[in-house]
Design an enzyme around this catalytic site. Structure first.
Site, PDB file in Angstrom:
ATOM      1  N   LYS A  51       0.843  -1.209   0.000  1.00 50.20           N
ATOM      2  CA  LYS A  51       0.000   0.000   0.000  1.00 50.20           C
ATOM      3  C   LYS A  51       0.874   1.254   0.000  1.00 50.20           C
ATOM      4  CE  LYS A  51      -3.798  -2.373   2.265  1.00 50.20           C
ATOM      5  NZ  LYS A  51      -4.398  -2.811   3.540  1.00 50.20           N
ATOM      6  N   GLN A  95      -4.207  -1.938   9.678  1.00 48.57           N
ATOM      7  CA  GLN A  95      -4.126  -3.232   8.994  1.00 48.57           C
ATOM      8  C   GLN A  95      -4.695  -4.342   9.874  1.00 48.57           C
ATOM      9  OE1 GLN A  95      -3.127  -3.757   5.735  1.00 48.57           O
ATOM     10  NE2 GLN A  95      -3.880  -5.828   6.116  1.00 48.57           N
ATOM     11  N   ASP A 118     -11.256   2.573   4.304  1.00 48.87           N
ATOM     12  CA  ASP A 118     -11.586   1.145   4.245  1.00 48.87           C
ATOM     13  C   ASP A 118     -13.103   0.934   4.223  1.00 48.87           C
ATOM     14  OD1 ASP A 118      -9.452  -0.563   3.970  1.00 48.87           O
ATOM     15  OD2 ASP A 118      -9.067  -0.762   6.118  1.00 48.87           O
TER      16      ASP A 118
END
Ligand code: NAP
Length: 292
Positions: A51, A95, A118
Site C-alpha cells: 500500500k 491493517q 476502508d
C-alpha cells in the site's frame, strides 16, 4: 470464456487516480494515506508495504506507522486521534488483523468516518445501505463491482449469489449489487456456512461472488453453464514444487469452473490488484470531500 484481468482494470483505475492527483496538485492539494500496522505478522507487513509503495508510485503522501505488538489499545487510539487531526492525512486504516488484545471494532469506530477509506466505520456502513455517495465503500467489493462493469457484465435483473457474509466482503458486496444503478439492480442472495444445499443455491446464479476463505471450495457442481464467477479468495496452499514452497489459490477450483462459466477472475491477478487500486481511489475521494 472471458478471463477478467484485475491487473488490467486496476491499471485503468490507477490511471484515473493519476489524472485526479494531477488535478488536485494544480489546486495545491495532495491526498495523504496513513496505514497503521501493529505487530509483525508477515502477510500484514507485506500488505502494508505494498500500500505504501503504491501511494508513493502515484505521488500520494504516505505515512506508514509500524508499531510493536505490545502497543496498548490506548496508545493505538492516541495514534488514530493524532491522524484524525492531521490535515495532511485524508485516509486512515489499521491493517487487519491486529494482535488479540486490541479491540478492532473500537479502533475502527475511533477513525474519523471522513477518513475511513476502508469503509468499515458504522457511519460508512450505513451510508452504503442508504446509497449515500459521500460514504466510503470497502475496497474489495468496490473492486469486484468495477470488474463486472469493466467486463461489460450486466447486473441489472441478474441473479447474483454472494457466498460469504463478512463485513469486509460479503455484506457490502451484496449491498452494492442490490443498489440502484450501474453494477447494481441485481436480485441478490447471500449464502454462508449455514446455507442448506449451497450448490442448489449457487446453481441459480448468473453471477457468483465467492468470498469464503477456503481454497478451491467452489467446484463445477456449484456453477451453472454460462455463469460469471468473481473469485475473492486468497489462500496460501503448500506447493513444494515452487521456489517459495507455497502458491496462492482462490476460493474457486479454477480449471473445472472456468470450463463451465462465461467469465471468471483468476487468482492471483483478479480481485487482489483491484483492492489496492480502490484504496487509492477512496483516498483521493476523501481528499476531494475534505476540500468541499
Ligand atoms: P471471513 O470473514 O472468514 O468470511 C468467510 C465467509 O464464508 C463467512 O461468511 C462464512 O460463513 C462463509 N463460509 C465459510 N465456509 C463456508 C461454507 N462451507 N459454505 C458456505 N459459506 C462458507 O472471510 P473474508 O474476510 O470475507 O474473506 C473471504 C476470502 O476473501 C478469503 O480468502 C480472504 O483471504 C479473501 N480476501 C481477499 C481480498 C482481496 O483483496 N482479494 C480482500 C479480503 C479478503 P459464516 O459467516 O457462517 O461463518
Amino acid at each position: 470464456m472471458t478471463l477478467i484481468s484485475g491487473t488490467t482494470v486496476a491499471e485503468k483505475v490507477l490511471e484515473e487516480c493519476r489524472r485526479d492527483i494531477a488535478a488536485l496538485a494544480a489546486e495545491g492539494k495532495k491526498p495523504g494515506l496513513a496505514v497503521i500496522l501493529v505487530g509483525d505478522d508477515p502477510a500484514s507487513r507485506a500488505y502494508v508495504r505494498s500500500k505504501d509503495k503504491k501511494c508513493r508510485d502515484l505521488g500520494l503522501h504516505s505515512v506508514k506507522l509500524e508499531l510493536p505488538a505490545s502497543t496498548t489499545q490506548e496508545e493505538l487510539l492516541a495514534h488514530v486521534e493524532t491522524l484524525n487531526r492531521d490535515p495532511a492525512i485524508h485516509g486512515i486504516l489499521v491493517q487487519s488483523p491486529p494482535p488479540k488484545h486490541i479491540d478492532e471494532a473500537a479502533i475502527v469506530r475511533a477513525i474519523d468516518p471522513a477518513k475511513d477509506v476502508d469503509g468499515f466505520h458504522p457511519v460508512n456502513v450505513a451510508k452504503l445501505a442508504l446509497e449515500d455517495p459521500t460514504g466510503f465503500v470497502p475496497c474489495t467489493p468496490l473492486g469486484c463491482q468495477r470488474l463486472l462493469i469493466e467486463a461489460g457484465i450486466s447486473t441489472q435483473g441478474a441473479n447474483a449469489v454472494v457466498v460469504g457474509r463478512s463485513m469486509i466482503v460479503g455484506k457490502p458486496m451484496a449491498l452494492l449489487l442490490m443498489a440502484k444503478g450501474p453494477g447494481g439492480d441485481a436480485t441478490v442472495t447471500i449464502a454462508h456456512s449455514r446455507t442448506r444445499d449451497l450448490a442448489a443455491v449457487t446453481r441459480q446464479a448468473d453471477i457468483i461472488i465467492a468470498a469464503i476463505g477456503r481454497p478451491e471450495f467452489l467446484r463445477a457442481e456449484h456453477v451453472k453453464e454460462g455463469a460469471v464467477v468473481i473469485d475473492v479468495g486468497i489462500n496460501r496452499v503448500e506447493a513444494p514444487e515452487t521456489e517459495k514452497g507455497y502458491k496462492l489459490v482462490g476460493d474457486v477450483a479454477f480449471d473445472e469452473v472456468a470450463a463451465k462459466c462465461s467469465a471468471i477472475t483468476p487468482v492471483p491477478g483478479g480481485v487482489g490488484p483491484m483492492t489496492i487500486a480502490m484504496l487509492m481511489a477512496n483516498t483521493i475521494k476523501a481528499c476531494r470531500l475534505a476540500q468541499a
